[in-house]
Design a protein around this motif. Structure first.
Motif, PDB file in Angstrom:
ATOM      1  N   LEU A 107       0.905  -1.171   0.065  1.00 48.52           N
ATOM      2  CA  LEU A 107       0.093   0.128  -0.108  1.00 48.52           C
ATOM      3  C   LEU A 107       0.806   1.376   0.009  1.00 48.52           C
ATOM      4  O   LEU A 107       1.929   1.317   0.759  1.00 48.52           O
ATOM      5  CB  LEU A 107      -0.858   0.072   1.113  1.00 48.52           C
ATOM      6  N   ALA A 108       0.593   2.125  -0.772  1.00 46.45           N
ATOM      7  CA  ALA A 108       1.121   3.374  -0.921  1.00 46.45           C
ATOM      8  C   ALA A 108       0.057   4.545  -0.645  1.00 46.45           C
ATOM      9  O   ALA A 108      -1.169   4.416  -0.863  1.00 46.45           O
ATOM     10  CB  ALA A 108       1.716   3.918  -2.144  1.00 46.45           C
ATOM     11  N   VAL A 109       0.636   5.655   0.053  1.00 47.89           N
ATOM     12  CA  VAL A 109      -0.262   6.726   0.163  1.00 47.89           C
ATOM     13  C   VAL A 109      -0.083   8.177  -0.316  1.00 47.89           C
ATOM     14  O   VAL A 109       1.260   8.188  -0.228  1.00 47.89           O
ATOM     15  CB  VAL A 109      -0.394   6.959   1.895  1.00 47.89           C
ATOM     16  N   LEU A 110      -1.205   8.352  -0.972  1.00 47.91           N
ATOM     17  CA  LEU A 110      -0.861   9.742  -1.550  1.00 47.91           C
ATOM     18  C   LEU A 110      -0.959  10.656  -0.443  1.00 47.91           C
ATOM     19  O   LEU A 110      -2.117  11.391  -0.063  1.00 47.91           O
ATOM     20  CB  LEU A 110      -1.960  10.220  -2.629  1.00 47.91           C
ATOM     21  N   GLN A 143      -1.801  -0.936  -4.384  1.00 49.69           N
ATOM     22  CA  GLN A 143      -3.042  -0.091  -4.005  1.00 49.69           C
ATOM     23  C   GLN A 143      -2.502   1.238  -3.450  1.00 49.69           C
ATOM     24  O   GLN A 143      -1.525   1.179  -2.726  1.00 49.69           O
ATOM     25  CB  GLN A 143      -4.092  -0.846  -2.874  1.00 49.69           C
ATOM     26  N   LEU A 144      -3.084   2.234  -3.730  1.00 53.38           N
ATOM     27  CA  LEU A 144      -3.055   3.500  -3.182  1.00 53.38           C
ATOM     28  C   LEU A 144      -4.171   4.007  -2.324  1.00 53.38           C
ATOM     29  O   LEU A 144      -5.205   3.846  -2.746  1.00 53.38           O
ATOM     30  CB  LEU A 144      -2.917   4.525  -4.478  1.00 53.38           C
ATOM     31  N   THR A 145      -3.575   4.936  -1.372  1.00 51.28           N
ATOM     32  CA  THR A 145      -4.968   5.151  -0.549  1.00 51.28           C
ATOM     33  C   THR A 145      -4.556   6.892  -0.497  1.00 51.28           C
ATOM     34  O   THR A 145      -3.428   7.133  -0.539  1.00 51.28           O
ATOM     35  CB  THR A 145      -4.636   4.454   0.964  1.00 51.28           C
ATOM     36  N   VAL A 146      -5.662   7.353   0.145  1.00 45.27           N
ATOM     37  CA  VAL A 146      -5.323   8.857   0.261  1.00 45.27           C
ATOM     38  C   VAL A 146      -6.644   9.429   1.258  1.00 45.27           C
ATOM     39  O   VAL A 146      -7.671   8.695   1.312  1.00 45.27           O
ATOM     40  CB  VAL A 146      -5.738   9.578  -1.123  1.00 45.27           C
ATOM     41  N   GLU A 147      -6.213  10.353   2.069  1.00 43.82           N
ATOM     42  CA  GLU A 147      -7.063  10.665   3.086  1.00 43.82           C
ATOM     43  C   GLU A 147      -7.628  12.111   2.753  1.00 43.82           C
ATOM     44  O   GLU A 147      -6.799  12.802   2.309  1.00 43.82           O
ATOM     45  CB  GLU A 147      -6.427  10.720   4.408  1.00 43.82           C
ATOM     46  N   TYR A 159     -11.040  12.593  -6.262  1.00 43.39           N
ATOM     47  CA  TYR A 159     -10.565  11.216  -6.081  1.00 43.39           C
ATOM     48  C   TYR A 159     -11.570  10.443  -6.527  1.00 43.39           C
ATOM     49  O   TYR A 159     -11.157   9.170  -7.355  1.00 43.39           O
ATOM     50  CB  TYR A 159     -10.489  11.076  -4.368  1.00 43.39           C
ATOM     51  N   ALA A 160     -12.718  10.650  -6.452  1.00 43.20           N
ATOM     52  CA  ALA A 160     -13.940   9.578  -7.123  1.00 43.20           C
ATOM     53  C   ALA A 160     -13.579   9.731  -8.745  1.00 43.20           C
ATOM     54  O   ALA A 160     -13.728   8.512  -9.501  1.00 43.20           O
ATOM     55  CB  ALA A 160     -15.229   9.965  -6.900  1.00 43.20           C
ATOM     56  N   LEU A 183     -12.141  10.794   5.851  1.00 44.06           N
ATOM     57  CA  LEU A 183     -12.631   9.703   4.465  1.00 44.06           C
ATOM     58  C   LEU A 183     -11.157   9.448   3.994  1.00 44.06           C
ATOM     59  O   LEU A 183     -10.316   9.942   3.614  1.00 44.06           O
ATOM     60  CB  LEU A 183     -13.331  10.744   3.460  1.00 44.06           C
ATOM     61  N   LEU A 184     -11.255   7.902   3.659  1.00 45.62           N
ATOM     62  CA  LEU A 184     -10.125   7.329   3.245  1.00 45.62           C
ATOM     63  C   LEU A 184     -10.476   6.742   2.082  1.00 45.62           C
ATOM     64  O   LEU A 184     -11.437   5.821   1.834  1.00 45.62           O
ATOM     65  CB  LEU A 184      -9.591   5.926   4.086  1.00 45.62           C
ATOM     66  N   TRP A 185      -9.823   6.928   0.796  1.00 40.69           N
ATOM     67  CA  TRP A 185     -10.112   6.719  -0.669  1.00 40.69           C
ATOM     68  C   TRP A 185      -8.748   5.655  -0.869  1.00 40.69           C
ATOM     69  O   TRP A 185      -7.888   5.778  -0.555  1.00 40.69           O
ATOM     70  CB  TRP A 185     -10.234   7.957  -1.355  1.00 40.69           C
ATOM     71  N   TYR A 186      -9.367   4.832  -1.700  1.00 40.32           N
ATOM     72  CA  TYR A 186      -8.507   3.501  -2.199  1.00 40.32           C
ATOM     73  C   TYR A 186      -8.625   3.266  -3.781  1.00 40.32           C
ATOM     74  O   TYR A 186      -9.678   3.501  -4.294  1.00 40.32           O
ATOM     75  CB  TYR A 186      -8.978   2.424  -1.523  1.00 40.32           C
ATOM     76  N   ARG A 187      -7.609   3.180  -4.275  1.00 40.87           N
ATOM     77  CA  ARG A 187      -7.577   2.789  -5.769  1.00 40.87           C
ATOM     78  C   ARG A 187      -6.533   1.627  -6.003  1.00 40.87           C
ATOM     79  O   ARG A 187      -5.439   1.795  -5.674  1.00 40.87           O
ATOM     80  CB  ARG A 187      -6.943   3.988  -6.642  1.00 40.87           C
ATOM     81  N   ASP A 188      -7.129   0.837  -6.573  1.00 40.09           N
ATOM     82  CA  ASP A 188      -6.209  -0.511  -7.024  1.00 40.09           C
ATOM     83  C   ASP A 188      -5.267   0.044  -8.009  1.00 40.09           C
ATOM     84  O   ASP A 188      -5.711   0.498  -9.066  1.00 40.09           O
ATOM     85  CB  ASP A 188      -7.107  -1.731  -7.524  1.00 40.09           C
TER      86      ASP A 188
END
Length: 193
Positions: A107-110, A143-147, A159-160, A183-188
């Motif tokens: 997992l990486a985070v933006l 996967q990438l996550t962003v808050e 993000y959507a 709110l935590l968003w995720y993208r594969d």
């Protein structure tokens, strides 16, 4: 406008920090808890009295990241037009002190994305997001996550549009800001994203 997005050295954090991240809040995603949470959550758009939100205002912005984190597995991306920095993004992986990485190696985070006010709405953020996703995939992340927060409706929409899905709602993440919801968003990601 020709946007040049490329990796910047971490020594460029001061220049990066000079790009404003503040925005005006006019609408939020109001959170309704249904049946104490057993019935789920409902997010609905609501107008609020306008105010300015500045993520750097608390003094914990980019200039102080090295004091809090080991930046050796971070990428700093810059968006330039005619050589002038108009936006940037910071991406991290395998950094134990970043709890948003959930202890996962894939997992990486933006961590941060910012675009100068005069360049917003012109594709800079999307170019930075694509570059951040590619950077994460190139570093073996799936996967990438962003808050963001419920008070940043433009970011939620952004993000959507980038293919992220809302994967987490944390009502109590910010004790000093009880009206804000994390709110935590995720993208594969795929190799070559």
């Amino acid at each position: 406008m020709l946007i040049d997005v490329r990796q910047e050295p971490l020594s460029a954090l001061a220049e990066y920090a000079a790009v404003p991240i503040a925005f005006e809040v006019r609408r939020i995603l109001a959170l309704e808890v249904v049946d104490g949470g057993m019935g789920g959550f409902w997010l609905s758009e609501r107008a609020v009295e306008p105010y300015v939100k500045d993520y750097d205002a608390d003094g914990g912005g980019p200039a102080r990241w090295a004091e809090r984190f080991d930046l050796s597995r971070w990428g700093l991306l810059g968006a330039r037009v005619d050589g002038r920095l108009i936006g940037g993004a910071a991406v991290a992986f395998d950094t134990p002190e970043v709890t948003m990485l959930e202890g996962r190696g894939d997992l990486a985070v933006l961590w941060d994305i910012r675009v100068a006010p005069e360049a917003r709405g012109r594709g800079v953020g999307a170019a930075l997001f694509r570059a951040a996703a590619a950077w994460a995939a190139a570093h073996g992340c799936g996967q990438l996550t962003v808050e963001t927060q419920n008070v940043n409706l433009p970011a939620c929409r952004f993000y959507a549009r980038q293919g992220c899905v809302l994967g987490g709602i944390h009502r109590f993440a910010y004790p000093g800001l009880p009206h804000e919801v994390q709110l935590l968003w995720y993208r594969d990601l795929q190799a070559g994203t």
